[in-house]
Design a protein around this motif. Structure first.
Motif, PDB file in Angstrom:
ATOM      1  N   GLY A 145       0.811  -1.212   0.000  1.00 24.73           N
ATOM      2  CA  GLY A 145       0.000   0.000   0.000  1.00 24.73           C
ATOM      3  C   GLY A 145       0.844   1.262   0.000  1.00 24.73           C
ATOM      4  N   ARG A 146       2.121   1.128  -0.394  1.00 21.26           N
ATOM      5  CA  ARG A 146       3.011   2.280  -0.392  1.00 21.26           C
ATOM      6  C   ARG A 146       4.153   2.035  -1.383  1.00 21.26           C
ATOM      7  NH1 ARG A 146       4.892   3.501   4.675  1.00 21.26           N
ATOM      8  NH2 ARG A 146       5.999   5.092   3.473  1.00 21.26           N
ATOM      9  N   VAL A 147       5.018   3.009  -1.516  1.00 22.33           N
ATOM     10  CA  VAL A 147       6.263   2.771  -2.239  1.00 22.33           C
ATOM     11  C   VAL A 147       7.187   2.098  -1.235  1.00 22.33           C
ATOM     12  CG1 VAL A 147       8.221   3.815  -3.432  1.00 22.33           C
ATOM     13  CG2 VAL A 147       5.937   4.819  -3.684  1.00 22.33           C
ATOM     14  N   VAL A 148       7.586   0.856  -1.496  1.00 23.85           N
ATOM     15  CA  VAL A 148       8.408   0.145  -0.513  1.00 23.85           C
ATOM     16  C   VAL A 148       9.877   0.122  -0.938  1.00 23.85           C
ATOM     17  CG1 VAL A 148       6.514  -1.348   0.226  1.00 23.85           C
ATOM     18  CG2 VAL A 148       8.106  -2.134  -1.516  1.00 23.85           C
ATOM     19  N   PRO A 149      10.765   0.165   0.056  1.00 25.37           N
ATOM     20  CA  PRO A 149      12.197   0.142  -0.254  1.00 25.37           C
ATOM     21  C   PRO A 149      12.673  -1.279  -0.568  1.00 25.37           C
ATOM     22  CG  PRO A 149      11.863   0.185   2.112  1.00 25.37           C
ATOM     23  CD  PRO A 149      10.498   0.280   1.496  1.00 25.37           C
ATOM     24  N   VAL A 150      13.640  -1.395  -1.450  1.00 27.46           N
ATOM     25  CA  VAL A 150      14.303  -2.677  -1.704  1.00 27.46           C
ATOM     26  C   VAL A 150      15.762  -2.490  -1.314  1.00 27.46           C
ATOM     27  CG1 VAL A 150      14.939  -4.387  -3.434  1.00 27.46           C
ATOM     28  CG2 VAL A 150      12.767  -3.142  -3.640  1.00 27.46           C
ATOM     29  N   TYR A 151      16.183  -3.234  -0.292  1.00 29.28           N
ATOM     30  CA  TYR A 151      17.538  -3.038   0.228  1.00 29.28           C
ATOM     31  C   TYR A 151      18.539  -3.963  -0.450  1.00 29.28           C
ATOM     32  CZ  TYR A 151      15.440  -0.108   3.715  1.00 29.28           C
ATOM     33  OH  TYR A 151      14.769   0.918   4.320  1.00 29.28           O
ATOM     34  N   PRO A 152      19.810  -3.576  -0.434  1.00 27.63           N
ATOM     35  CA  PRO A 152      20.846  -4.507  -0.891  1.00 27.63           C
ATOM     36  C   PRO A 152      20.790  -5.748  -0.005  1.00 27.63           C
ATOM     37  CG  PRO A 152      21.776  -2.317  -0.520  1.00 27.63           C
ATOM     38  CD  PRO A 152      20.383  -2.305   0.024  1.00 27.63           C
ATOM     39  N   GLU A 153      21.176  -6.864  -0.555  1.00 27.39           N
ATOM     40  CA  GLU A 153      21.077  -8.109   0.183  1.00 27.39           C
ATOM     41  C   GLU A 153      22.002  -8.108   1.403  1.00 27.39           C
ATOM     42  OE1 GLU A 153      21.642 -12.822  -0.644  1.00 27.39           O
ATOM     43  OE2 GLU A 153      21.395 -11.474  -2.349  1.00 27.39           O
ATOM     44  N   VAL A 154      21.462  -8.555   2.526  1.00 37.24           N
ATOM     45  CA  VAL A 154      22.300  -8.782   3.702  1.00 37.24           C
ATOM     46  C   VAL A 154      22.196 -10.270   3.989  1.00 37.24           C
ATOM     47  CG1 VAL A 154      22.666  -8.309   6.148  1.00 37.24           C
ATOM     48  CG2 VAL A 154      21.830  -6.495   4.644  1.00 37.24           C
ATOM     49  N   GLU A 155      23.297 -10.957   3.863  1.00 35.35           N
ATOM     50  CA  GLU A 155      23.270 -12.405   4.005  1.00 35.35           C
ATOM     51  C   GLU A 155      22.677 -12.833   5.338  1.00 35.35           C
ATOM     52  OE1 GLU A 155      27.053 -14.211   2.735  1.00 35.35           O
ATOM     53  OE2 GLU A 155      26.101 -16.025   3.544  1.00 35.35           O
TER      54      GLU A 155
END
Ligand code: ADP
Ligand code: MG
Length: 701
Positions: A145-155
């Motif tokens: 329901g929003r613009v969601v962030p996509v983070y760099p992968e954290v293992e």
């Protein structure tokens, strides 16, 4: 700034996740605050399946028509396929590896929402491994329901968990950050305060322009970019102000030496060469050190400019040092300088690592006693054991091969500050030059000597090898010479060496009667010189080489170059290599051999080389594709890696930052005005690499 809050105590983290986060540099809530998304997904609206097109990443919602892949034995397909329909169309969600519990989330007839990148397969839309958004979540502010962030992968930290952690961090800690720039500056740049920027960068507001966030051009992102670029420009302005206060021996030109130089020029200078010579002579006459970068594309004729500067120094009875990155190049400069100064009492001296110890010591003694006027050499020049009597001018050729520390070491060889001329053939894009060499004045040779014929460049594959060899054969029969260049894989110099040796053997078989030489980094300086000498005088006609020929080597008879595995090189490096041919009056060809799987993609990238011979355009392209980190010299320039900023994308902010930094430095260099206390704190914090807007965790992957 408040006391650091260990990440472990953020809601939902705990010791295990804290460990995983720490290995990515995220130890405190504040670190997390500066761990930024690499992208965004617009999940504000469920999109009808009919409106989907490949490449979109959006939520779709519909009834489950079928669930397939369940319960098949372990020899059967392991793919889970869920078909979803929403009245406008159908989409297949696919999982290629999945935990059995995933099956329980899908019941035929129920409604489901999934979000992922849309692909087309036989005209049918599909999503692979989409995120499943359950019904309860439709009111959840974190994932839906929003613009969601996509983070760099954290293992070890699943994306959804990471997003939730970041949500908690932002809720509690973003507002506690303190803005360091006065509102006047923020208004001028058109950026919001830090607190609001941080919150929005992680979780853009409902009315956000998702596209601008994706392009890193939202005002909130620009706030962080500005901070980083301001700090950079401030540091550069400081360095520059420092050199303006230093003293150096003034070396003004006079009629007599200029006439002497003119008589000795082996050719007419180009207009560009004349212009930069004037700029340099003007600098040399001042009682402050010259710090000048001479940029000129491969073959534009920088060496003669260095010689002229050295001659002016000689006229004043002081020493000049010319430092080149390789023995081959040092030797070449030495010979040219000798020839051009012949008959004058100029003592040109080569300090070579190839000399036997005794002779080397004798050369060092002459340098110390002032019996050498112009000293040419490699890194050997900056060794502890080398002392000059009265060094006043330093020239560094192929500057990008040296680090700032080496530049500084050469400067220390003078009693008082040296006049410094650094030359580079790597055509550094303007934006990058400002940051890399912001403390230098820049002269550009933007014109080639007349009569140069552009090198014909062709991207070829293994299938063309016969034709390529035919070309080599023809050129050699005509008295020309050819290079075959191999990439040097740094991880395994041994393998590279083996490849080079093998290639040389193969070429000896393929070209009977042709002198084939081999040149690589492991050879002793004397061996290299000998081989290079034999190639120059025509004893060898085909030279197999690792990239040691990249810089500066000048053999006008060479008319063909084959670069093996060209896809492994950066474009700028290829441009440098290509500059080894096309130096004479005959047309030359450069073949860029590509192979392997990535053939097509590589060919597309390399085709730039076919279209242009303009080093600046090629460098811009390189910068665009590979980023500044890969640029020769950037890593070791002493300038911190940029985390948020991108020198190409953010060129306009870079200029604003430069302007503002310069103004502040004029008006309030100690930043003692109350309004500037925040900036002072911010800069001090960055210097000690503390928290705050320091590039602690890398959010670029
Ligand atoms: P780079 O800038 O790559 O170091 P060099 O100084 O090695 O280039 O010059 C490349 C070649 O061009 C040399 O053979 C040099 O003698 C020649 N050259 C330089 N300037 C001129 C000029 N003005 N006219 C003709 N030839 C020139
Ligand atoms: Mg050169």
């Amino acid at each position: 700034m408040t006391a650091p809050h260990p990440i472990q105590y953020v809601k939902g983290v705990g010791p295990r996740l804290a460990g995983k986060l720490a290995s990515r540099g995220i130890r405190t809530a504040q670190d997390a605050l500066y761990f930024f998304p690499k992208g965004y997904e617009d999940r504000r609206r469920v999109v009808p399946i009919r409106e989907l097109s490949a490449g979109m990443t959006v939520p779709v919602q519909g009834k489950i028509l079928s669930v397939q892949g369940a319960g098949r034995g372990f020899r059967g397909p392991r793919v889970l396929e869920v078909v979803i329909a929403d009245g406008t169309g159908r989409i297949v969600a696919k999982w290629f590896r999945f935990h059995p519990s995933l099956l329980e989330r899908f019941r035929v007839g129920e409604t489901v929402t999934v979000c992922g990148a849309v692909r087309l397969f036989r005209f049918m839309p599909e999503m692979h491994h989409p995120e499943i958004l359950s019904a309860e979540e439709s009111s959840d502010p974190v994932h839906y329901g929003r613009v969601v962030p996509v983070y760099p992968e954290v293992e070890g930290v699943p994306p959804r968990i990471l997003r939730k952690i970041q949500w908690e961090v932002v809720q509690r800690h973003a507002s506690q950050e303190v803005e360091c720039f006065p509102s006047g500056i923020l208004a001028r740049v058109g950026i919001p305060p830090l607190q609001e920027s941080l919150a929005s960068i992680h979780f853009p507001r409902d009315d956000a322009d998702a596209e601008r966030f994706r392009e890193f051009s939202s005002p909130q992102q620009r706030r962080l970019i500005f901070g980083e670029l301001f700090a950079l420009q401030w540091a550069l302005a400081l360095r520059r102000a420092g050199t303006e206060r230093e003293e150096a021996i003034p070396l003004p030109w006079d009629r007599e030496i200029v006439d002497e130089i003119k008589r000795r020029l082996p050719f007419d200078l180009t207009g560009a060469q004349r212009r930069v010579v004037n700029e340099i002579l003007k600098d040399l006459g001042k009682p402050h050190p010259m710090h000048r970068l001479l940029q000129g594309d491969v073959g534009s004729g920088k060496t003669i400019v260095a010689w002229i500067a050295a001659m002016v120094a000689w006229r004043h009875g002081v020493q000049a040092a010319v430092m080149a990155p390789t023995e081959i190049l040092a030797e070449q400069h030495y010979r040219r300088f000798l020839e051009q100064s012949a008959g004058l009492p100029v003592r040109v001296t080569l300090l070579s690592a190839a000399l036997p110890p005794k002779e080397r010591e004798a050369v060092r003694r002459r340098i110390r006693d002032g019996e050498a006027d112009i000293v040419v050499g490699t890194h050997a020049l900056i060794q502890e054991s080398v002392a000059f009597r009265n060094l006043a001018l330093g020239v560094i050729d192929e500057q990008h091969r040296f680090g700032v520390l080496q530049r500084a070491s050469l400067c220390r060889k003078g009693r008082i500050s040296l006049h410094l001329l650094v030359m580079t053939a790597t055509p550094i894009p303007r934006t990058l030059a400002i940051t890399l060499y912001g403390d230098l004045d820049v002269s550009v040779i933007d014109e080639m000597p007349r009569g140069r014929i552009p090198v014909r460049t062709k991207v070829v594959t293994e299938d063309d090898r016969r034709k390529v060899f035919e070309e080599i054969r023809k050129e050699i029969a005509r008295g020309g010479r050819a290079y075959v260049v191999l990439p040097l894989v740094e991880e395994s110099e041994k393998i590279a060496l083996r490849d080079a040796t093998r290639t040389a053997e193969r070429l000896r078989e393929a070209f009977p009667g042709v002198g084939v030489g081999l040149l690589h980094g492991r050879m002793k300086a004397t061996e290299k010189e000998e081989t290079m000498g034999r190639f120059k005088n025509g004893d060898l006609q085909l030279l197999v080489s690792t990239t040691v020929v990249e810089v500066g080597v000048d053999v006008p008879e060479a008319t063909v170059m084959v670069v093996e595995h060209a896809e492994r090189f950066g474009l700028s490096q290829l441009h440098q290599l290509r500059g080894r041919v096309g130096r004479g009056t005959r047309p030359s060809t450069c073949f860029l051999m590509t192979g392997g799987e990535q053939g097509e993609e590589a060919a597309a990238r390399l085709s730039v080389m076919e279209r242009t011979a303009d080093g600046f355009r090629i460098a811009e392209e390189d910068l665009r594709i590979r980023g500044p980190g890969d640029f020769a010299g950037v890593r070791q320039s002493g300038i911190p890696d940029l985390v948020f900023a991108d020198l190409v994308r953010d060129a306009s902010i870079l200029h604003q930052a430069k302007e503002i930094a310069a103004e502040l430095q004029r008006e309030d260099p100690s930043l003692s005005a109350p309004d500037h206390a925040g900036i002072r704190r911010f800069l001090a914090m960055r210097d000690t690499a503390g928290g705050g807007e320091s590039p602690a965790p890398s959010s670029r992957d």
